[in-house]
Design an enzyme around this catalytic site. Structure first.
Site, mmCIF file in Angstrom:
data_model
loop_
_atom_site.group_PDB
_atom_site.id
_atom_site.type_symbol
_atom_site.label_atom_id
_atom_site.label_comp_id
_atom_site.label_asym_id
_atom_site.label_seq_id
_atom_site.Cartn_x
_atom_site.Cartn_y
_atom_site.Cartn_z
ATOM 1 C CB CYS A 2 -7.273 0.429 5.413
ATOM 2 S SG CYS A 2 -7.117 0.668 3.645
ATOM 3 N NE ARG A 27 -4.334 -2.829 9.184
ATOM 4 C CZ ARG A 27 -4.256 -4.133 9.038
ATOM 5 N NH1 ARG A 27 -3.661 -4.849 9.947
ATOM 6 N NH2 ARG A 27 -4.766 -4.732 7.996
ATOM 7 C CD1 TRP A 70 -0.130 1.447 1.872
ATOM 8 C CD2 TRP A 70 -1.378 -0.054 0.794
ATOM 9 N NE1 TRP A 70 0.654 0.856 0.921
ATOM 10 C CE2 TRP A 70 -0.074 -0.066 0.245
ATOM 11 C CE3 TRP A 70 -2.333 -0.922 0.266
ATOM 12 C CZ2 TRP A 70 0.286 -0.908 -0.799
ATOM 13 C CZ3 TRP A 70 -1.970 -1.752 -0.780
ATOM 14 C CH2 TRP A 70 -0.672 -1.742 -1.304
ATOM 15 C CG ASN A 94 -8.120 -3.752 5.859
ATOM 16 O OD1 ASN A 94 -7.468 -3.425 4.866
ATOM 17 N ND2 ASN A 94 -7.746 -4.725 6.675
ATOM 18 N N GLY A 95 -9.700 -3.936 2.914
ATOM 19 C CA GLY A 95 -9.806 -5.094 2.022
ATOM 20 C C GLY A 95 -10.030 -4.631 0.600
ATOM 21 C CD GLU A 464 15.478 -8.170 5.868
ATOM 22 O OE1 GLU A 464 14.889 -8.701 4.914
ATOM 23 O OE2 GLU A 464 14.895 -7.365 6.626
ATOM 24 C CE LYS A 468 13.951 -3.896 6.524
ATOM 25 N NZ LYS A 468 13.586 -5.256 6.580
ATOM 26 C CD GLU A 471 11.117 -2.393 3.930
ATOM 27 O OE1 GLU A 471 9.890 -2.422 3.792
ATOM 28 O OE2 GLU A 471 11.726 -3.190 4.672
ATOM 29 C CG HIS A 487 27.118 -16.264 -13.361
ATOM 30 N ND1 HIS A 487 27.782 -17.009 -14.304
ATOM 31 C CD2 HIS A 487 27.466 -16.803 -12.162
ATOM 32 C CE1 HIS A 487 28.477 -17.969 -13.720
ATOM 33 N NE2 HIS A 487 28.308 -17.854 -12.400
ATOM 34 C CE LYS A 586 5.753 -4.068 11.210
ATOM 35 N NZ LYS A 586 7.195 -4.160 10.926
HETATM 36 C C1 AGP Z 1 9.863 -5.833 5.709
HETATM 37 O O1 AGP Z 1 10.654 -4.763 6.040
HETATM 38 C C2 AGP Z 1 8.662 -5.543 5.000
HETATM 39 N N1 AGP Z 1 7.942 -4.490 5.527
HETATM 40 C C3 AGP Z 1 7.872 -6.717 4.448
HETATM 41 O O2 AGP Z 1 8.694 -7.344 3.535
HETATM 42 C C4 AGP Z 1 7.301 -7.763 5.439
HETATM 43 O O3 AGP Z 1 8.333 -8.496 6.003
HETATM 44 C C5 AGP Z 1 6.325 -8.679 4.674
HETATM 45 O O4 AGP Z 1 5.265 -7.927 4.173
HETATM 46 C C6 AGP Z 1 5.809 -9.822 5.506
HETATM 47 O O5 AGP Z 1 5.131 -9.362 6.644
HETATM 48 P P1 AGP Z 1 4.779 -10.357 7.811
HETATM 49 O O6 AGP Z 1 6.071 -10.816 8.410
HETATM 50 O O7 AGP Z 1 3.933 -9.574 8.762
HETATM 51 O O8 AGP Z 1 4.042 -11.512 7.199
#
Ligand code: AGP
Length: 591
Positions: A2, A27, A70, A94-95, A464, A468, A471, A487, A586
């Site tokens: 958060c 966040r 969040w 937050n936490g 990667e 993408k 998500e 496999h 994020k």
């Molecule tokens: C990537 O698109 C994601 N949002 C996520 O996997 C991110 O890379 C991961 O949470 C790590 O974040 P950071 O690089 O801030 O440690």
């Protein structure tokens, strides 16, 4: 995950809180709230949904707190949104309070009524019960009972002009900005307007009162702090600054690579020379996208430097047999520098004597404080939840680090350094291919699942690309080493099933083509991405995208760009918001 903000401003603080929340929205965006302390006590507005839902709220008063959520404990809803009230207290958190159930049961048995399902309300109740006019002592006493992670900001109805905040394993800063004095969970949210800031460390408390910011240790003894100017390029612009942040950030890849290269050239690696020269093995730890960049680093370091690299997702690192030893190099990668799993992995690695090199976009992050040496990439503020330009910059930093290792081990400059300089213009060229990607996204908008394949250095790109698409476009996607297709995963390939092959490594072209032939012979849709005229012309793929040519080792930095953009386009085709993907935030500051 958060975002929290607290302001004591010169005039009314409501506008400053709202503005900070918009910048903090990456966040978490499932609910948001503001509490302002005015002459007649608190005015609170908290709502499920994004920060924009608070736009019409205004209350006079110079002291306030705000929150963007969040959800962890309790579904997203108005009542679970922060700030939480208890007696004279309003709190944002937050936490995760891990012992909240036991504390809640105890408080309920003592007659307390809870209005939300959150763990955070428990802290508000504890503070309220401990409060006798000294807010700092009340927060200190209450948090003494909390287990888990927290950054809190607390105000009291009878203490205008005062905020008390505290941190344990969740980031917290305090500083002065154009609007007044603040506490906040994130540097990017305040970097643009902040004069000076200082970071709270675990177990510390912050008190803003009488126009001053004071830090205290866990026994409430004053702690002197060095205030510094935050990295201006981290100043986060909210998504309504024009278009989607994700699209803007993909377009910024060439500039981000240029800035990062210049910064790397000015970096003095001498302080870590011994560690780089002496390392017999490397542990690379990171999460999500950053983990994929660690895979790319492994490829370069093993092949060209000859040092084995063990890549481990940070969340698993601490639960594996603790093999890290003195003399091991630990490379920790994190855009935000605040990812809880990565920080825990680094703490453990340090306890075991590892030398930690951090690669991060935030030079003043918790990761940078923990690391023995930090490479700061200059991706600039990355707001979209999906990491894009930071990934490309991570690759550049990690390859540069590998080149420095080679230099320190063999005292010989690899020609990589000059090749790395070519990345920004190759990225520009790649962006000009986007109209081809638009067509592919348009034709696949109804796909229910897809594979991304690559071999050798291309495996990280495949993974990667799949991450993408998952998500952002909310489509099931799997990223695989192409050799694995036969496999098991091939079982799903049927008429029209999309398979994206990235093939940029010459010795593996034929193997990649074999996999595409297997896809095509089952009616699957094959798309090939390569820089090789030969590979493209001889391929059976339905769609062929020609990438700019660079030395093969550097292709992952370029080959990923069409896939980043493809995910963005798929997301739009499906009517989703690329900047606010479902269930994600994020910066993942909880374990
Ligand atoms: C990537 O698109 C994601 N949002 C996520 O996997 C991110 O890379 C991961 O949470 C790590 O974040 P950071 O690089 O801030 O440690």
């Amino acid at each position: 995950m958060c975002g929290i903000i607290g302001y004591v401003s010169e005039g009314d603080c409501c506008g400053a809180l709202f503005d900070a929340l918009r910048r903090l929205e990456y966040r978490g965006y499932d609910s948001a709230g503001i509490a302002v302390l005015g002459e007649k006590g608190f005015s609170v507005c908290k709502k499920q949904g994004g920060v924009s839902n608070l736009a019409s709220f205004y209350a006079a008063g110079n002291t306030g707190v705000g929150h963007t959520r969040w959800a962890t404990h309790g579904a997203p809803s108005d009542k679970n949104a922060h700030p939480h009230r208890a007696g004279k207290i309003a709190l944002v958190h937050n936490g995760i309070v891990e012992n909240y159930a036991a504390l809640k049961a105890e408080l309920e048995a003592d007659g307390e009524l809870f209005l939300s399902e959150t763990d955070s309300e428990v802290i508000a109740k504890l503070i309220s019960r401990a409060y006798r006019g000294d807010l700092l002592r009340a927060v200190h006493a209450a948090l003494g009972r909390a287990e888990g992670a927290y950054a809190v900001a607390v105000i009291a109805e009878d203490r205008p002009g005062e905020i008390v905040a505290a941190r344990y394993k969740s980031p917290l800063i305090a500083g002065c900005g154009r609007e007044g004095l603040f506490v906040c969970s994130d540097i990017p949210a305040v970097a643009a307007g902040a004069g000076y800031i200082a970071k709270a460390e675990d177990g510390e408390f912050v008190r803003i009162a009488d126009g001053e910011i004071c830090f205290y240790d866990r026994d409430l003894r004053p702690v002197p702090k060095v205030f510094f100017r935050p990295q201006a390029d981290l100043g986060a612009a909210p998504s309504d600054a024009g278009g989607y942040c994700m699209r803007r950030e993909i377009g910024e890849i060439p500039a981000a690579l240029r800035r990062t290269f210049c910064a790397l050239e000015k970096t003095d690696f001498a302080p870590c020379a011994r560690a780089l020269r002496g390392a017999k093995r490397i542990f690379a730890v990171a999460c999500g996208t950053a983990y994929h960049s660690a895979l790319a680093f492994r490829d370069a370091a093993e092949r060209d430097v000859g040092v084995p690299v063990l890549c481990c997702t940070a969340g698993e690192f601490r639960y594996r047999p603790p093999l890290t030893e003195r003399g091991d190099l630990v490379v920790a990668v994190s855009q935000s520098g605040e990812t809880a799993d990565t920080l825990e992995a680094v703490r453990l690695a340090k306890e075991r004597g590892g030398y930690v090199v951090a690669v991060t976009n935030a030079g003043c992050s918790s990761l940078a404080s923990l690391a023995d040496f930090t490479l700061v990439m200059r991706a600039g503020a990355e707001i979209a939840v999906a990491a894009t330009k930071s990934y490309n910059c991570q690759l550049l930093c990690l390859w540069y680090l590998a080149a420095e290792m080679l230099f320190f081990k063999r005292q010989k400059y690899p020609d990589w350094f000059s090749s790395l300089q070519k990345l920004p213009s190759a990225a520009e060229e790649t962006i000009s291919l986007f109209s081809e990607i638009d067509r592919i996204a348009d034709s696949l908008k109804d796909a229910a699942a897809m594979y991304f394949l690559g071999r050798g250095a291309d495996e990280c790109t495949a993974r990667e690309g799949a991450l993408k698409v998952k998500e952002i476009a909310c489509v099931f996607a799997e990223g695989l080493a192409a050799g694995e297709l036969k496999h098991g995963p091939l079982a799903l390939v049927r008429e029209g099933f999309p398979v994206f092959m990235t093939a940029t490594q010459p010795p593996l072209f034929k193997k990649c083509e074999n996999a595409l032939a297997e896809v095509r012979s089952r009616g699957g849709f094959a798309a090939l991405f390569s820089q090789s005229e030969e590979a493209l012309s001889q391929s059976c793929a339905d769609v062929k995208v020609r990438l700019p040519a660079l030395p093969a080792a550097l292709m992952p930095c370029i080959a990923v760009i069409p896939l980043q953009y493809f995910a963005y386009r798929m997301c739009l085709e499906r009517g989703l918001d690329p900047d606010k993907p479902k269930n994600l935030a994020k910066s993942v500051t909880v374990e």
